[in-house]
Design a protein around this motif. Sequence first.
Motif, PDB file in Angstrom:
ATOM      1  N   ASN A 168       0.843  -1.192   0.000  1.00  0.00           N
ATOM      2  CA  ASN A 168       0.000   0.000   0.000  1.00  0.00           C
ATOM      3  C   ASN A 168       0.879   1.244   0.000  1.00  0.00           C
ATOM      4  OD1 ASN A 168      -1.586  -2.186   1.819  1.00  0.00           O
ATOM      5  ND2 ASN A 168      -3.013  -1.004   0.579  1.00  0.00           N
ATOM      6  N   LYS A 171      -0.923   4.725  -0.187  1.00  0.00           N
ATOM      7  CA  LYS A 171      -1.563   5.130   1.057  1.00  0.00           C
ATOM      8  C   LYS A 171      -0.530   5.418   2.146  1.00  0.00           C
ATOM      9  CE  LYS A 171      -5.764   2.655  -0.089  1.00  0.00           C
ATOM     10  NZ  LYS A 171      -6.520   1.407   0.040  1.00  0.00           N
ATOM     11  N   ASP A 304      -4.350   3.875  -5.026  1.00  0.00           N
ATOM     12  CA  ASP A 304      -4.295   2.431  -4.806  1.00  0.00           C
ATOM     13  C   ASP A 304      -5.364   1.681  -5.580  1.00  0.00           C
ATOM     14  OD1 ASP A 304      -2.074   2.515  -3.272  1.00  0.00           O
ATOM     15  OD2 ASP A 304      -3.089   2.366  -1.348  1.00  0.00           O
ATOM     16  N   TYR A 468       3.681  -2.729  -7.407  1.00  0.00           N
ATOM     17  CA  TYR A 468       2.739  -2.118  -6.493  1.00  0.00           C
ATOM     18  C   TYR A 468       1.456  -1.842  -7.268  1.00  0.00           C
ATOM     19  CZ  TYR A 468       0.292   1.580  -4.175  1.00  0.00           C
ATOM     20  OH  TYR A 468      -0.706   2.345  -3.628  1.00  0.00           O
TER      21      TYR A 468
END
Length: 473
Positions: A168, A171, A304, A468
């Motif tokens: 994450n 975030k 995300d 990611y």
Amino acid sequence: MEAISKGVDQVQDSSSSSRSEGLLVSSDEDSKNGWTKKQILTAITLSLMYLAQAISFGIISPFYPSEAAKKGASSVVVGLVFGVFELVIFITSPIYGSFIQEIGARYMFLSGSFLLGGCSLAFGFLDRCPDGVIYIVMCFICRTVEANGCAMLATASFAIMASTFPDNVGKAIGILEIFGGLGMVIGPAVGGVLYEVGGFLVPFAVMGGVVWLAAIISFFILPKIEAVPKVSGSILSLFKIPGCVIVYIIISCCGASLSYLDPTFSPFIQKFFPWVTIEQIGFLCMVGPGVYALTAPVSGYICDKGYLGSLVVGGLFLTAIAFFLLGPNPLLSAIIPNTVVEIIIADIILGLAVGSVIIPVFPIIINLARYHGFEDNLQTYGLVSGFFNSSFSLGAFLGPTAAGYLAGEVGFAWSSSTCGFLNAALGLTMLIYVLTMRSQGKWPIPDPDESPEETTSINATSSNSKLYGSINA
């Protein structure tokens, strides 16, 4: 903040187990329903320090330009005093990022914190220096040493957060940016109030003490950072990736756009709205960062979800609109009056745009680095962090430096419009890049594990390297 917490809570065991080797948080510590104790302590520690350093950096904006002018510094010199801070970060961040493994992330973070606090305190005594050259030289020396501390702190913070929350990253960076944005909100207002209360020394003495206090707290609660194997690769390797070069320029432009206002905004307000006090200027400086802090969680959430390309392109065009409104652009002055309300609206748009650009670019660089063979560990996060901070600081140096000159030559309105045209051009460039990569089947960026034949190795490709998320247009 709630949106970020819920997102981090949903880290999947399958993803985290593939990233267990060499990361700050190992897979056996992961919790299905919440953060681990180490993750919580790390997030609290870094967020508090990021808040303190952002406040410390922002306190001088409302009063330093006028104080420096009294000591014989021209608008160009004032711009350079603001800019040299970022120039030093631009030079030193890649160095600290490359050697984060040897120095140690925790030691780098704490050392930078104490340097930052000490120099902030020292800067408060500079008004006692003789006018002219001595005063100016001492300002440059103090800002240079302070910038080294900030480079160490920021590089270590981004690397540690990215390693702590590998699934994450958007975030995780969003968490830091919330507190960084909050610090930018509070900083000018705090600086203006403390200056009105106690003069030049008080803002620096208070914030230097706060940074030192945060450093002491960090020493006791920041968890030990586990060592990772040393691998080949440097920040220069990232420049071999075309996408990283484009992103580097975009980050630099964002840094230039934000820092442009540091030496110019206060004189502009004082010239056209003389009834506005220093304290009120400090509160005006809060508007953009305030909106940024409030919208950072939303940007991290969208990030995300995979819409990194859309955020960056949209953010750049919004930034251009904000700068056209600041002043406003002389071509628009017939229909847009130059009022405090109009300036506040422009600042709101600017704050919204900043988060849309800053937050997505970090995971974009990470994805590009992993796709081109960088290992998935703390060292890579250190390299990416150094790359990010270097590019932002390059722009943050050029911004106030150019602003001091342009504002004096063509005025605040046209110099603001220059920032607007630059952002619009980069928005168009990023849009063309995304569309071109999509036509080649490379956007969203392919996972190297799923398409190893397409991976161009710059470093040795890691067998357990993971991207990611995905990057959608």
